[in-house]
Design a protein around this motif. Structure first.
Motif, PDB file in Angstrom:
ATOM      1  N   PHE A 164       7.889  -5.684  -3.968  1.00 56.04           N
ATOM      2  CA  PHE A 164       8.894  -6.373  -3.175  1.00 56.04           C
ATOM      3  C   PHE A 164       8.848  -7.856  -3.493  1.00 56.04           C
ATOM      4  O   PHE A 164       7.789  -8.399  -3.787  1.00 56.04           O
ATOM      5  CB  PHE A 164       8.629  -6.180  -1.678  1.00 56.04           C
ATOM      6  CG  PHE A 164       8.838  -4.768  -1.205  1.00 56.04           C
ATOM      7  CD1 PHE A 164      10.033  -4.385  -0.621  1.00 56.04           C
ATOM      8  CD2 PHE A 164       7.837  -3.819  -1.328  1.00 56.04           C
ATOM      9  CE1 PHE A 164      10.223  -3.101  -0.177  1.00 56.04           C
ATOM     10  CE2 PHE A 164       8.015  -2.520  -0.892  1.00 56.04           C
ATOM     11  CZ  PHE A 164       9.220  -2.160  -0.305  1.00 56.04           C
ATOM     12  N   GLU A 165       9.987  -8.529  -3.396  1.00 56.97           N
ATOM     13  CA  GLU A 165      10.073  -9.974  -3.578  1.00 56.97           C
ATOM     14  C   GLU A 165      10.303 -10.625  -2.219  1.00 56.97           C
ATOM     15  O   GLU A 165      11.108 -10.148  -1.426  1.00 56.97           O
ATOM     16  CB  GLU A 165      11.235 -10.325  -4.505  1.00 56.97           C
ATOM     17  CG  GLU A 165      11.389 -11.809  -4.733  1.00 56.97           C
ATOM     18  CD  GLU A 165      12.579 -12.150  -5.612  1.00 56.97           C
ATOM     19  OE1 GLU A 165      12.836 -13.344  -5.785  1.00 56.97           O
ATOM     20  OE2 GLU A 165      13.251 -11.231  -6.113  1.00 56.97           O
ATOM     21  N   VAL A 166       9.585 -11.720  -1.942  1.00 56.61           N
ATOM     22  CA  VAL A 166       9.707 -12.426  -0.665  1.00 56.61           C
ATOM     23  C   VAL A 166      10.941 -13.323  -0.715  1.00 56.61           C
ATOM     24  O   VAL A 166      11.067 -14.165  -1.600  1.00 56.61           O
ATOM     25  CB  VAL A 166       8.443 -13.276  -0.377  1.00 56.61           C
ATOM     26  CG1 VAL A 166       8.604 -14.030   0.921  1.00 56.61           C
ATOM     27  CG2 VAL A 166       7.209 -12.396  -0.338  1.00 56.61           C
ATOM     28  N   LYS A 225       0.827  -1.200   0.000  1.00 58.50           N
ATOM     29  CA  LYS A 225       0.000   0.000   0.000  1.00 58.50           C
ATOM     30  C   LYS A 225       0.866   1.256   0.000  1.00 58.50           C
ATOM     31  O   LYS A 225       0.543   2.235  -0.666  1.00 58.50           O
ATOM     32  CB  LYS A 225      -0.908   0.010   1.228  1.00 58.50           C
ATOM     33  CG  LYS A 225      -1.981  -1.053   1.189  1.00 58.50           C
ATOM     34  CD  LYS A 225      -2.823  -1.012   2.438  1.00 58.50           C
ATOM     35  CE  LYS A 225      -3.842  -2.154   2.443  1.00 58.50           C
ATOM     36  NZ  LYS A 225      -4.591  -2.193   3.701  1.00 58.50           N
ATOM     37  N   LYS A 226       1.963   1.227   0.775  1.00 55.38           N
ATOM     38  CA  LYS A 226       2.856   2.392   0.860  1.00 55.38           C
ATOM     39  C   LYS A 226       4.179   2.051   0.179  1.00 55.38           C
ATOM     40  O   LYS A 226       4.691   0.944   0.316  1.00 55.38           O
ATOM     41  CB  LYS A 226       3.121   2.743   2.320  1.00 55.38           C
ATOM     42  CG  LYS A 226       1.892   3.223   3.036  1.00 55.38           C
ATOM     43  CD  LYS A 226       2.212   3.620   4.451  1.00 55.38           C
ATOM     44  CE  LYS A 226       0.980   4.102   5.174  1.00 55.38           C
ATOM     45  NZ  LYS A 226       1.271   4.480   6.550  1.00 55.38           N
ATOM     46  N   PRO A 227       4.766   3.006  -0.543  1.00 52.37           N
ATOM     47  CA  PRO A 227       6.018   2.724  -1.249  1.00 52.37           C
ATOM     48  C   PRO A 227       7.239   2.759  -0.321  1.00 52.37           C
ATOM     49  O   PRO A 227       7.223   3.375   0.741  1.00 52.37           O
ATOM     50  CB  PRO A 227       6.096   3.841  -2.286  1.00 52.37           C
ATOM     51  CG  PRO A 227       5.354   4.962  -1.664  1.00 52.37           C
ATOM     52  CD  PRO A 227       4.239   4.321  -0.869  1.00 52.37           C
ATOM     53  N   VAL A 252       8.579 -15.903  11.455  1.00 52.31           N
ATOM     54  CA  VAL A 252       7.956 -14.967  12.385  1.00 52.31           C
ATOM     55  C   VAL A 252       7.960 -13.581  11.756  1.00 52.31           C
ATOM     56  O   VAL A 252       7.038 -12.798  11.930  1.00 52.31           O
ATOM     57  CB  VAL A 252       8.710 -14.947  13.727  1.00 52.31           C
ATOM     58  CG1 VAL A 252       8.152 -13.893  14.647  1.00 52.31           C
ATOM     59  CG2 VAL A 252       8.655 -16.307  14.379  1.00 52.31           C
ATOM     60  N   ASP A 253       9.009 -13.302  10.985  1.00 59.32           N
ATOM     61  CA  ASP A 253       9.061 -12.065  10.229  1.00 59.32           C
ATOM     62  C   ASP A 253       9.395 -12.392   8.774  1.00 59.32           C
ATOM     63  O   ASP A 253       9.864 -13.478   8.463  1.00 59.32           O
ATOM     64  CB  ASP A 253      10.079 -11.092  10.820  1.00 59.32           C
ATOM     65  CG  ASP A 253      11.401 -11.744  11.177  1.00 59.32           C
ATOM     66  OD1 ASP A 253      11.408 -12.950  11.441  1.00 59.32           O
ATOM     67  OD2 ASP A 253      12.421 -11.041  11.187  1.00 59.32           O
ATOM     68  N   PHE A 254       9.099 -11.469   7.895  1.00 56.11           N
ATOM     69  CA  PHE A 254       9.342 -11.644   6.461  1.00 56.11           C
ATOM     70  C   PHE A 254      10.621 -10.909   6.088  1.00 56.11           C
ATOM     71  O   PHE A 254      10.853  -9.792   6.545  1.00 56.11           O
ATOM     72  CB  PHE A 254       8.200 -11.013   5.645  1.00 56.11           C
ATOM     73  CG  PHE A 254       6.971 -11.865   5.516  1.00 56.11           C
ATOM     74  CD1 PHE A 254       6.468 -12.166   4.274  1.00 56.11           C
ATOM     75  CD2 PHE A 254       6.298 -12.344   6.624  1.00 56.11           C
ATOM     76  CE1 PHE A 254       5.324 -12.924   4.128  1.00 56.11           C
ATOM     77  CE2 PHE A 254       5.165 -13.103   6.503  1.00 56.11           C
ATOM     78  CZ  PHE A 254       4.672 -13.395   5.247  1.00 56.11           C
ATOM     79  N   LYS A 255      11.434 -11.513   5.233  1.00 55.12           N
ATOM     80  CA  LYS A 255      12.573 -10.817   4.647  1.00 55.12           C
ATOM     81  C   LYS A 255      12.178 -10.549   3.208  1.00 55.12           C
ATOM     82  O   LYS A 255      11.879 -11.478   2.451  1.00 55.12           O
ATOM     83  CB  LYS A 255      13.837 -11.663   4.714  1.00 55.12           C
ATOM     84  CG  LYS A 255      15.072 -10.903   4.231  1.00 55.12           C
ATOM     85  CD  LYS A 255      16.319 -11.737   4.349  1.00 55.12           C
ATOM     86  CE  LYS A 255      16.928 -11.512   5.701  1.00 55.12           C
ATOM     87  NZ  LYS A 255      18.268 -12.120   5.805  1.00 55.12           N
ATOM     88  N   ILE A 256      12.116  -9.279   2.853  1.00 52.50           N
ATOM     89  CA  ILE A 256      11.687  -8.885   1.512  1.00 52.50           C
ATOM     90  C   ILE A 256      12.744  -7.999   0.871  1.00 52.50           C
ATOM     91  O   ILE A 256      13.517  -7.336   1.560  1.00 52.50           O
ATOM     92  CB  ILE A 256      10.321  -8.163   1.539  1.00 52.50           C
ATOM     93  CG1 ILE A 256      10.358  -6.945   2.451  1.00 52.50           C
ATOM     94  CG2 ILE A 256       9.215  -9.111   1.960  1.00 52.50           C
ATOM     95  CD1 ILE A 256       9.092  -6.116   2.464  1.00 52.50           C
ATOM     96  N   LYS A 257      12.775  -8.022  -0.477  1.00 49.91           N
ATOM     97  CA  LYS A 257      13.730  -7.211  -1.227  1.00 49.91           C
ATOM     98  C   LYS A 257      12.970  -6.239  -2.105  1.00 49.91           C
ATOM     99  O   LYS A 257      12.079  -6.643  -2.854  1.00 49.91           O
ATOM    100  CB  LYS A 257      14.621  -8.106  -2.076  1.00 49.91           C
ATOM    101  CG  LYS A 257      15.628  -7.333  -2.921  1.00 49.91           C
ATOM    102  CD  LYS A 257      16.603  -8.232  -3.628  1.00 49.91           C
ATOM    103  CE  LYS A 257      15.965  -8.899  -4.804  1.00 49.91           C
ATOM    104  NZ  LYS A 257      16.899  -9.634  -5.655  1.00 49.91           N
ATOM    105  N   CYS A 258      13.310  -4.960  -2.004  1.00 43.85           N
ATOM    106  CA  CYS A 258      12.711  -3.943  -2.859  1.00 43.85           C
ATOM    107  C   CYS A 258      13.171  -4.189  -4.288  1.00 43.85           C
ATOM    108  O   CYS A 258      14.360  -4.384  -4.539  1.00 43.85           O
ATOM    109  CB  CYS A 258      13.136  -2.552  -2.394  1.00 43.85           C
ATOM    110  SG  CYS A 258      12.536  -1.235  -3.460  1.00 43.85           S
TER     111      CYS A 258
END
Length: 64
Positions: free
Chosen positions: A22-24, A12-14, A29-35
Motif C-alpha cells: 500500500f502507498e500512504v 501482514k494481511k493482504p 488520526v487515520d491513514f489514507k492508503i492506496k492498494c
C-alpha cells in the motif's frame, strides 16, 4: 514508527485483491492508503494500521 506520505507499506494481511503493498496518501488520526494492486483507496484508523504493518519502504522523495 516513522511513516511519511509517499512511503510504501507491506502489510501482514493482504487486501482482497491479494496485494500486500500500500502507498500512504495521508497521515493524521487515520491513514489514507492506496492498494498498489487494484488502486483502491482505504481509510484506516492509526491504531489498527500500526498493528498490521509488517515493514515500511521509504520513498526517495522524502530523503534530502
Amino acid at each position: 514508527m516513522n511513516i511519511q506520505v509517499g512511503d510504501k507499506l507491506i502489510m501482514k494481511k493482504p487486501h482482497p485483491c491479494s496485494c500486500k503493498e500500500f502507498e500512504v496518501l495521508r497521515i493524521g488520526v487515520d491513514f489514507k492508503i492506496k492498494c498498489l494492486g487494484c488502486e483502491h483507496i482505504v481509510t484506516v484508523p492509526r491504531n489498527k494500521i500500526q498493528k498490521n504493518i509488517k515493514s515500511v519502504i521509504t520513498s526517495n522523495a522524502n530523503e534530502e
